[in-house]
Design an enzyme around this catalytic site. Sequence first.
Site, short mmCIF file in Angstrom:
data_model
loop_
_atom_site.label_atom_id
_atom_site.label_comp_id
_atom_site.label_asym_id
_atom_site.label_seq_id
_atom_site.Cartn_x
_atom_site.Cartn_y
_atom_site.Cartn_z
N HIS A 131 0.83 -1.21 0.00
CA HIS A 131 0.00 0.00 0.00
C HIS A 131 0.86 1.26 0.00
O HIS A 131 2.04 1.21 0.36
CB HIS A 131 -0.90 0.04 1.24
CG HIS A 131 -2.11 -0.84 1.12
ND1 HIS A 131 -2.09 -2.18 1.44
CD2 HIS A 131 -3.37 -0.57 0.69
CE1 HIS A 131 -3.29 -2.70 1.23
NE2 HIS A 131 -4.08 -1.75 0.76
N LYS A 135 -0.54 4.86 4.47
CA LYS A 135 -1.43 3.93 5.18
C LYS A 135 -0.93 3.72 6.61
O LYS A 135 0.26 3.48 6.84
CB LYS A 135 -1.51 2.59 4.43
CG LYS A 135 -2.51 1.63 5.08
CD LYS A 135 -2.92 0.51 4.14
CE LYS A 135 -3.88 -0.46 4.80
NZ LYS A 135 -5.15 0.14 5.23
N1 NDP Z 1 -12.91 -1.20 2.99
C1 NDP Z 1 -12.33 -0.73 1.88
O1 NDP Z 1 -12.62 -1.14 0.75
C2 NDP Z 1 -11.31 0.35 2.02
C3 NDP Z 1 -10.96 0.79 3.26
N2 NDP Z 1 -10.11 1.85 3.42
C4 NDP Z 1 -9.92 2.31 4.78
O2 NDP Z 1 -10.65 3.52 4.95
C5 NDP Z 1 -10.01 4.31 5.95
C6 NDP Z 1 -9.76 5.71 5.39
O3 NDP Z 1 -8.80 5.62 4.37
P1 NDP Z 1 -8.30 6.95 3.61
O4 NDP Z 1 -9.47 7.68 3.05
O5 NDP Z 1 -7.19 6.52 2.73
O6 NDP Z 1 -7.71 7.77 4.86
P2 NDP Z 1 -7.53 9.33 5.00
O7 NDP Z 1 -6.59 9.54 6.14
O8 NDP Z 1 -7.23 9.95 3.68
O9 NDP Z 1 -8.99 9.84 5.43
C7 NDP Z 1 -9.55 9.59 6.67
C8 NDP Z 1 -10.57 10.68 6.93
O10 NDP Z 1 -11.27 10.36 8.13
C9 NDP Z 1 -11.32 11.51 8.93
N3 NDP Z 1 -11.37 11.21 10.35
C10 NDP Z 1 -10.37 10.86 11.19
N4 NDP Z 1 -10.83 10.72 12.44
C11 NDP Z 1 -12.15 10.98 12.38
C12 NDP Z 1 -13.18 11.03 13.36
N5 NDP Z 1 -12.93 10.77 14.65
N6 NDP Z 1 -14.45 11.34 12.94
C13 NDP Z 1 -14.70 11.60 11.66
N7 NDP Z 1 -13.76 11.62 10.70
C14 NDP Z 1 -12.50 11.30 11.07
C15 NDP Z 1 -10.06 12.29 8.61
O11 NDP Z 1 -10.29 13.62 8.97
P3 NDP Z 1 -9.10 14.51 9.61
O12 NDP Z 1 -8.15 14.72 8.47
O13 NDP Z 1 -9.82 15.72 10.08
O14 NDP Z 1 -8.47 13.68 10.69
C16 NDP Z 1 -9.94 12.06 7.12
O15 NDP Z 1 -10.69 13.02 6.39
C17 NDP Z 1 -8.74 3.56 6.34
O16 NDP Z 1 -9.02 2.79 7.50
C18 NDP Z 1 -8.49 2.65 5.15
O17 NDP Z 1 -7.75 1.52 5.44
C19 NDP Z 1 -9.58 2.48 2.35
C20 NDP Z 1 -9.86 2.08 1.09
C21 NDP Z 1 -10.76 0.98 0.80
O1 LIG Z 2 -5.80 2.22 3.31
C1 LIG Z 2 -6.02 1.92 2.11
O2 LIG Z 2 -5.66 2.65 1.19
C2 LIG Z 2 -6.75 0.69 1.84
N1 LIG Z 2 -7.24 0.05 2.83
C3 LIG Z 2 -7.99 -1.15 2.78
C4 LIG Z 2 -7.27 -2.25 3.51
O3 LIG Z 2 -6.72 -2.00 4.60
O4 LIG Z 2 -7.28 -3.38 3.03
C5 LIG Z 2 -8.45 -1.52 1.39
C6 LIG Z 2 -7.53 -1.13 0.29
O5 LIG Z 2 -6.55 -2.12 0.13
C7 LIG Z 2 -6.95 0.26 0.43
#
Ligand code: NDP
Ligand SMILES: O=C(O)C1=N[C@H](C(=O)O)C[C@H](O)C1
Length: 242
Positions: A131, A135
């Site tokens: 990743h 991450k």
């Molecule tokens: N299930 C799936 O298919 C996938 C899962 N993911 C997961 O999704 C999550 C987010 O990934 P990603 O978008 O890359 O991460 P980012 O860090 O880019 O975004 C996370 C967002 O969540 C916000 N956030 C953090 N804490 C809180 C809170 N307490 N309440 C509300 N919002 C909050 C952050 O805001 P701030 O900047 O203000 O802290 C930020 O805008 C990760 O856990 C990732 O692994 C990602 C891709 C696919």
């Molecule tokens: O953090 C990410 O970017 C992603 N998180 C998910 C994971 O932890 O598997 C899904 C995807 O691979 C991207």
Amino acid sequence: MARIGIIGSAGRMGKALVEAIAAADEDLAGGIDKGGDALALARSSDVLIDFSSPHALEANLDAAVGAGVPILVGTTGLEERHHFLCDEAAEQIAVLQTGNTSLGVNMLAHLVREAASRLGEDWDIEIVETHHRMKVDAPSGTALLLGEAAAEGRMIDLARHSERGRDGITGARGHGTIGFASLRGGSVAGDHTVHFLADNERIALSHLAENRAIFARGAVRAAQWLIGRAAGRYRMPEVLGL
Ligand SMILES: NC(=O)C1=CN([C@@H]2O[C@H](COP(=O)(O)OP(=O)(O)OC[C@H]3O[C@@H](n4cnc5c(N)ncnc54)[C@H](OP(=O)(O)O)[C@@H]3O)[C@@H](O)[C@H]2O)C=CC1
Ligand SMILES: O=C(O)C1=N[C@H](C(=O)O)C[C@H](O)C1
């Protein structure tokens, strides 16, 4: 049109979701980030999508329960207590928690389960994920999802058969275990390979995510599917018909 609320809306996934919601002709109810009012968002939404942080999960589930709306939890890095919280909330609302919302990864999980059930324990299983450098959790939620699929195929308990974070004099690989390795760097959206390794032959089953649109598209599809569902825990294969 369904009103979809995003938790983590300014993040990488949040931005991809805004585009996917528009592409699906649905309505963006609003979005919050750290410090935002999850209950107010839930009250103006038909469904919530949460891609934020494990620290936010309890408040997000409480908000969904308070407003009586379903929630898709895509956040990874969850611990056992977070899964209990999902179970509790699912007594009152529909909850779908998954480490990966893409069609391809869920198909891969199906193939891994099948391969693990047919190949004997002399085939070692190792899961490698790569990743982007930002991450924060490891192993990825997807790697754990694939590990669960392999463990189901083998009919073993993943928690008791995992090898994670090898370093130093680790001793020989445990027979029948499932190993995990994590690489971090660059802008990789998410690559996963499940290796099956026997004497003199190997099988590698892979999924490569080229961008986040695949996760966002699957998340919106799941959110649409969750609206009007009875309380309970649901899984992506049910949404995708796999
Ligand atoms: N299930 C799936 O298919 C996938 C899962 N993911 C997961 O999704 C999550 C987010 O990934 P990603 O978008 O890359 O991460 P980012 O860090 O880019 O975004 C996370 C967002 O969540 C916000 N956030 C953090 N804490 C809180 C809170 N307490 N309440 C509300 N919002 C909050 C952050 O805001 P701030 O900047 O203000 O802290 C930020 O805008 C990760 O856990 C990732 O692994 C990602 C891709 C696919
Ligand atoms: O953090 C990410 O970017 C992603 N998180 C998910 C994971 O932890 O598997 C899904 C995807 O691979 C991207």
